[in-house]
Design an enzyme around this catalytic site. Structure first.
Site, mmCIF file in Angstrom:
data_model
loop_
_atom_site.group_PDB
_atom_site.id
_atom_site.type_symbol
_atom_site.label_atom_id
_atom_site.label_comp_id
_atom_site.label_asym_id
_atom_site.label_seq_id
_atom_site.Cartn_x
_atom_site.Cartn_y
_atom_site.Cartn_z
ATOM 1 N N HIS A 73 9.945 -23.786 8.768
ATOM 2 C CA HIS A 73 8.881 -24.490 9.492
ATOM 3 C C HIS A 73 7.501 -24.337 8.867
ATOM 4 O O HIS A 73 6.682 -25.247 8.973
ATOM 5 C CB HIS A 73 8.808 -23.985 10.949
ATOM 6 N N ASP A 111 0.857 -1.188 0.000
ATOM 7 C CA ASP A 111 0.000 0.000 0.000
ATOM 8 C C ASP A 111 0.895 1.241 0.000
ATOM 9 O O ASP A 111 2.127 1.140 -0.166
ATOM 10 C CB ASP A 111 -1.000 -0.047 1.172
ATOM 11 N N HIS A 112 0.290 2.419 0.201
ATOM 12 C CA HIS A 112 1.053 3.667 0.177
ATOM 13 C C HIS A 112 2.112 3.714 1.281
ATOM 14 O O HIS A 112 3.209 4.217 1.079
ATOM 15 C CB HIS A 112 0.106 4.872 0.307
ATOM 16 N N ARG A 164 8.287 -33.317 9.902
ATOM 17 C CA ARG A 164 7.119 -33.092 10.771
ATOM 18 C C ARG A 164 6.407 -31.784 10.410
ATOM 19 O O ARG A 164 5.200 -31.655 10.624
ATOM 20 C CB ARG A 164 7.530 -33.081 12.244
ATOM 21 N N HIS A 165 7.147 -30.847 9.837
ATOM 22 C CA HIS A 165 6.531 -29.570 9.472
ATOM 23 C C HIS A 165 5.586 -29.719 8.276
ATOM 24 O O HIS A 165 4.641 -28.957 8.132
ATOM 25 C CB HIS A 165 7.609 -28.524 9.174
ATOM 26 N N CYS A 204 3.119 -3.178 4.077
ATOM 27 C CA CYS A 204 2.265 -2.039 4.443
ATOM 28 C C CYS A 204 2.927 -1.355 5.624
ATOM 29 O O CYS A 204 4.114 -1.596 5.895
ATOM 30 C CB CYS A 204 0.821 -2.462 4.696
HETATM 31 C C1 RB5 Z 1 -2.057 2.719 6.416
HETATM 32 O O1 RB5 Z 1 -2.142 3.935 7.068
HETATM 33 C C2 RB5 Z 1 -1.847 1.605 7.427
HETATM 34 O O2 RB5 Z 1 -2.987 1.426 8.195
HETATM 35 C C3 RB5 Z 1 -1.473 0.320 6.710
HETATM 36 O O3 RB5 Z 1 -0.337 0.517 5.960
HETATM 37 C C4 RB5 Z 1 -1.153 -0.881 7.585
HETATM 38 O O4 RB5 Z 1 -0.238 -0.557 8.562
HETATM 39 C C5 RB5 Z 1 -2.313 -1.626 8.093
HETATM 40 O O5 RB5 Z 1 -2.170 -2.692 8.715
#
Ligand code: RB5
Length: 149
Positions: A101, A11-12, A135-136, A68
């Site tokens: 594992h 994500d951003h 086993r894993h 993220c």
């Molecule tokens: C984005 O602000 C943030 O919530 C996302 O990148 C992440 O950390 C969510 O789990």
């Protein structure tokens, strides 16, 4: 042949670390399937966790990386798909053990929690470590992966 290919998505909040990791991996000879995001504009992490999951299902690569802010949201998103075993890692030990594992096929990283060098080390160890089996294997089979892919 997709053995030298890795799918990556963020994500951003994970965008700039994703770009660092793409450059790092390309330098090491990996081919990258980058499913986005492609900038710092706010997006929703479930979309990118799902995009990585679907790219793996389509056979674009055997393994993926999701990033993220914390790695939590996007790892939950990826793990909603029953062919995905995403391991959220903050250090090289967890990156090694999630392969040994858990046969993790996706590495999840939190860009707001770890530095770039740690993230690069996690990626290198994740990609270099083979599943231990034994086993894993029985335990991984109980996660349901075998039936769905
Ligand atoms: C984005 O602000 C943030 O919530 C996302 O990148 C992440 O950390 C969510 O789990």
């Amino acid at each position: 042949m997709t053995d030298n290919v890795i799918v990556i998505g963020s994500d951003h909040a994970g965008y700039s670390l994703k770009q660092v990791l793409v450059a790092h991996l390309e330098e090491k000879g990996w081919r990258i399937v980058d499913v986005g995001t492609n900038g710092a504009a706010s997006v929703d992490y479930p979309d990118f966790g799902a995009a990585v999951a679907h790219a793996l299902k389509e056979g674009k690569a055997p393994r993926g990386i999701v990033v993220c802010g914390t790695g939590i949201g996007i790892s939950i998103a990826a793990n909603r798909h029953d062919w995905i075993r995403a391991g959220l890692c903050h250090d090289i030990t967890s990156a090694r053990l999630c392969r040994l594992h858990n046969d993790a096929n996706v590495l999840a990283l939190g860009a707001r929690l770890i530095g770039e060098e740690v993230a690069k080390d996690c990626v290198d160890v994740f990609l270099a470590t083979e599943f231990e089996g034994g086993r894993h294997q029985r335990r991984v089979d109980k996660l349901g992966f075998a039936e769905s892919m």
